[in-house]
Design a protein around this motif. Structure first.
Motif, short mmCIF file in Angstrom:
data_model
loop_
_atom_site.label_atom_id
_atom_site.label_comp_id
_atom_site.label_asym_id
_atom_site.label_seq_id
_atom_site.Cartn_x
_atom_site.Cartn_y
_atom_site.Cartn_z
N ILE A 141 0.83 -1.21 0.00
CA ILE A 141 0.00 0.00 0.00
C ILE A 141 0.87 1.26 0.00
N VAL A 142 1.82 1.34 0.92
CA VAL A 142 2.61 2.58 1.03
C VAL A 142 3.59 2.73 -0.12
N GLU A 143 4.08 1.63 -0.68
CA GLU A 143 5.00 1.74 -1.82
C GLU A 143 4.26 2.18 -3.08
N ARG A 144 3.01 1.75 -3.22
CA ARG A 144 2.26 2.11 -4.42
C ARG A 144 1.71 3.53 -4.35
N PHE A 145 1.14 3.89 -3.18
CA PHE A 145 0.43 5.17 -3.10
C PHE A 145 1.20 6.27 -2.37
N LYS A 146 2.25 5.89 -1.67
CA LYS A 146 3.12 6.85 -0.96
C LYS A 146 2.29 7.82 -0.12
N GLU A 147 2.53 9.16 -0.27
CA GLU A 147 1.82 10.15 0.56
C GLU A 147 0.31 10.11 0.36
N ALA A 148 -0.10 9.63 -0.82
CA ALA A 148 -1.54 9.57 -1.10
C ALA A 148 -2.23 8.43 -0.35
N SER A 149 -1.45 7.58 0.33
CA SER A 149 -2.03 6.42 1.03
C SER A 149 -3.10 6.84 2.03
N PHE A 150 -2.86 7.98 2.72
CA PHE A 150 -3.83 8.46 3.71
C PHE A 150 -5.17 8.75 3.04
N ASP A 151 -5.12 9.49 1.92
CA ASP A 151 -6.35 9.86 1.22
C ASP A 151 -7.03 8.63 0.62
#
Length: 734
Positions: free
Chosen positions: A105-115
């Motif tokens: 999840i965090v590798e794919r979406f990075k900072e956008a993971s929260f949103d």
């Protein structure tokens, strides 16, 4: 309480959990504040490694461990960085998300993971292995947990401790902060609320305190609900004034004035019983009144066309090769012709044989029969005893949950489709469950209630079986004769001696009943452990996990369930690198552990070899088959039904190597071991010992002192329970 504004607030990252008490959530962990690494201690059940934590409390000094921070309030905050989010997700906090999924999840979406998690969780399905359904569930759980975390942090800011904040959330949900700010006294009125004194301290810390009248009202309702939680359905009005005056420091006149207002607002109900005024919380009043009305109908309209059932009984005797005793024949005849019956009696008196005769005649009459009991274990035992399918009363009434409260689909407007209902273990049935049952009975339906009136009363409010018998309105058959085949059992004979208040022999050399004399609690604990793990398996061939049960008067103390479960878990199922473990707020579970479900849960899915369904019930005992920490689930085998639990649902389980006598009601075990030493005064009474002894089928062992056994037998006073059902029955019937 010291003002929270004078307390110290710290913030940092948890680097290590060094200790956690699985019973009360007490935790010791290392917190990196950025300036120092600090040891923090306190009730912090949900804190995990890598969490960012805020704690409110004081610095202390421990003689052995040195400088520490004692936290009154401690919560994990919402992750703020991608690294924080990765650690949070990989901790197993969200069901179905492990380390690998968190990394994806965090590798794919990075900072956008929260949103993505908060607003567009459907995009998680772009990751291989996450279906659209799973993506939706992850998003829902993420938002639920973050809503809860935000709320708990807000409540902490109002001066609530961790435990109080959790209670407020459980009681009021997302409205908890607003409720505490406007009416903190509601916390002590809740069903399992905090003390009045604590609610008052919170109220006094607010900018605007509630009115004096609201304070007095809350104190009065708190006293009545406290008694309700101890089994009373009502309280004499006269008995309210002394505790209320002491608690509130108000005059009797002022308390009477506020009570009148509470009654006027219908938050309490006043009813005169036998010339005395009693106060009820409304739900208890309506439940007991509802039972009285429905029982009146059952008595007024018995089954039509009574018949001579002796011909049927003679045929059963002829085919079975035995003769019923006089009272057994009377019970069968009453069940058929009166349509309502209470069948009671101790062990060995033939209740099961009599019940079998009743069922056979009902079957010959082609009646549609429903067999039920208050718990899953009791229903299973009823199935085994009768050879016919039985279910819990909740399941019979087709329970659903609305706002975390039971709602029964079968009710007055939608009655059951059966012509006879047979209830076993009636002593365990409380006013609310029995009211729901009698409301759902169709017109003309027979009701047969089977139980032992000498056993413990229900855990919840009321004393239904006792009150029904005491009213003398319903047909009651009490079986007293001990049948010859049971006379060779010391378990049976001692059970009857105990209930009569007669002292029992404690020097048996053989048979099925033994007393092992121990004068010190630690000796008793060691003996219980050795009996469970070695002596009984070696001497009698009993399987410790499936055939031996330790029963305790209490949860607390050296010989309580908390301590004995830890000792027996370590002895019978020790830590092993090949066995996975999982920690909850209060407990440590390991693959292979024996566990008990402690509340009804109708949503847990289970599968068996030939069937599947929903629901695991209070009192069900099973074994942990698999723990998957990576994906956050546990599989438990309940007698062939394999149920899957999320980590959050594990709070509904307890280790079950040792259980309380109260929790054992409705169950039977091949062998029972019971510590009888250092029993607290309030638990040292006859029907608790009697209930424990009657749980044993083949072997009963008491470990402790003759003095404790004698004290329990001599104390024949049953714990006083105020209830109105008997009075309502008599009033309504007249």
């Amino acid at each position: 309480m010291e003002d929270f504004e004078t307390k110290i607030k710290i913030r940092g990252t948890v680097t290590e959990i060094t200790y956690r008490n699985d019973v009360n959530g007490y935790t010791v962990f290392v917190l990196d504040t950025g300036e120092e690494e600090l040891t923090v201690v306190g009730i912090c059940p949900d804190v995990r490694e890598h969490d960012t934590v805020e704690a409110v409390g004081d610095y202390t000094y421990h003689a052995v461990y040195g400088r520490q921070f004692k936290a009154d309030s401690c919560f994990a905050t919402i992750p703020e960085t991608v690294d924080d989010l990765y650690h949070y997700l990989s901790s197993g906090a969200i069901y179905g998300v492990g380390e690998a999924t968190a990394r994806s999840i965090v590798e794919r979406f990075k900072e956008a993971s929260f949103d993505i998690l908060e607003n567009n969780p459907e995009r998680l399905s772009e990751i291989r292995g996450i279906s659209a359904k799973k993506a939706k569930k992850i998003g829902e759980e993420y938002n639920r947990q973050f809503t809860v975390r935000s709320l708990l942090i807000s409540l902490s800011g109002l001066g609530l401790t961790t435990q109080e904040s959790l209670l407020a959330f459980e009681t009021f949900g997302v409205a908890a902060k607003e409720m505490v700010e406007t009416d903190p006294y509601a916390l002590c009125e809740a069903e399992n609320g905090i003390s009045f004194e604590r609610a008052e301290a919170i109220a006094n810390s607010l900018p605007v305190s509630p009115s004096s009248e609201r304070r007095i009202e809350a104190g009065i309702i708190h006293i009545i609900r406290y008694n309700f939680n101890n089994g009373h359905t009502c309280i004499p009005l006269e008995k309210i004034f002394a505790p209320a005056s002491s608690l509130l420091e108000e005059s009797r006149d002022r308390i009477e004035e506020v009570i009148d207002l509470i009654i006027e607002n219908k938050r309490l109900i006043l009813k005169k019983l036998n010339g005395k005024d009693f106060l009820f919380i409304p739900e208890a009043y309506h439940a007991e009144m509802g039972i009285a009305r429905r029982v009146q109908v059952l008595l007024k309209y018995p089954p039509e066309d009574p018949e001579n059932v002796n011909v049927f009984i003679d045929k059963i005797e002829l085919s079975s090769g035995f003769e019923y005793a006089e009272l057994q024949r009377k019970a069968i005849e009453t069940a058929v012709n009166k349509g309502i019956l209470i069948l009671t009696g101790g062990p060995g008196t033939g209740k099961t044989t009599t019940l079998d005769g009743i069922i056979k005649i009902f079957e010959k009459k082609n009646l549609d029969i429903a067999l039920c009991a208050p718990t899953g274990r009791a229903a299973q035992r009823m199935t085994e005893a009768t050879g016919r399918s039985a279910m819990t009363i909740h399941r019979l009434l087709e329970v659903e949950w609305r706002n975390e409260k039971p709602y029964f689909k079968r009710n007055l407007r939608n009655p059951l489709e059966c012509q006879a209902v047979i209830v076993d273990e009636m002593s365990m049935v409380d006013i609310f469950l029995f009211n729901a049952l009698v409301e759902a009975l169709p017109f003309g339906c027979r009701l047969i209630m089977v139980g032992d009136s000498d056993q413990l009363p229900p855990v919840n409010a009321g004393n239904v079986l006792h009150d029904l018998i005491a009213s003398e309105l319903l047909p009651v058959v009490e079986l007293k004769e001990i049948f010859r085949q049971s006379m060779s059992s010391n378990i049976v004979m001692n059970a009857h001696s105990i209930v009569r208040g007669e002292h029992i022999k404690t020097d048996y050399k053989d048979g099925d009943f033994f007393v092992l004399h121990k004068n010190f609690t630690l000796d008793a604990v060691r003996t219980v452990r050795d009996l469970y793990t070695k002596r009984l398996p070696d001497s009698f061939g009993f399987d410790p996990l499936t055939q031996i049960q330790v029963l305790c008067p209490s949860k607390k103390g050296d010989t309580g369930t908390f301590n004995l479960n830890k000792i027996l878990q370590e002895a019978i199922n020790p830590e092993n690198s090949e066995k996975a473990e999982i920690k909850t707020e209060y407990r440590l579970f390991r693959e292979g552990d024996k566990v008990m479900q402690i509340k009804n849960n109708y949503d847990i899915r289970w599968e068996s070899e030939h069937n599947e369904g929903d629901g695991v019930y209070n009192g069900d005992i099973g074994f942990i088959e698999k723990i998957d920490n990576r994906n956050g689930y546990v599989i438990i085998d309940f007698s062939g039904k394999r149920a899957t639990y999320s980590k959050e649902q594990l709070n509904e389980l307890e280790l079950a190597y040792a259980v309380t006598v109260h929790k054992s009601q409705g169950s039977e075990f091949e062998a029972v071991i019971m510590p009888v030493i250092a029993v607290t005064e309030k638990l040292c009474y006859r029907n608790l010992l009697y209930t424990a002894v009657t749980r044993a089928k083949k072997l009963m062992i008491l470990v402790g002192t003759d003095g404790t056994i004698i004290k329990m037998i001599d104390n024949g006073k049953t714990k006083l329970r105020y209830s109105a059902l008997k009075s309502f029955l008599l009033d309504k019937y007249e």
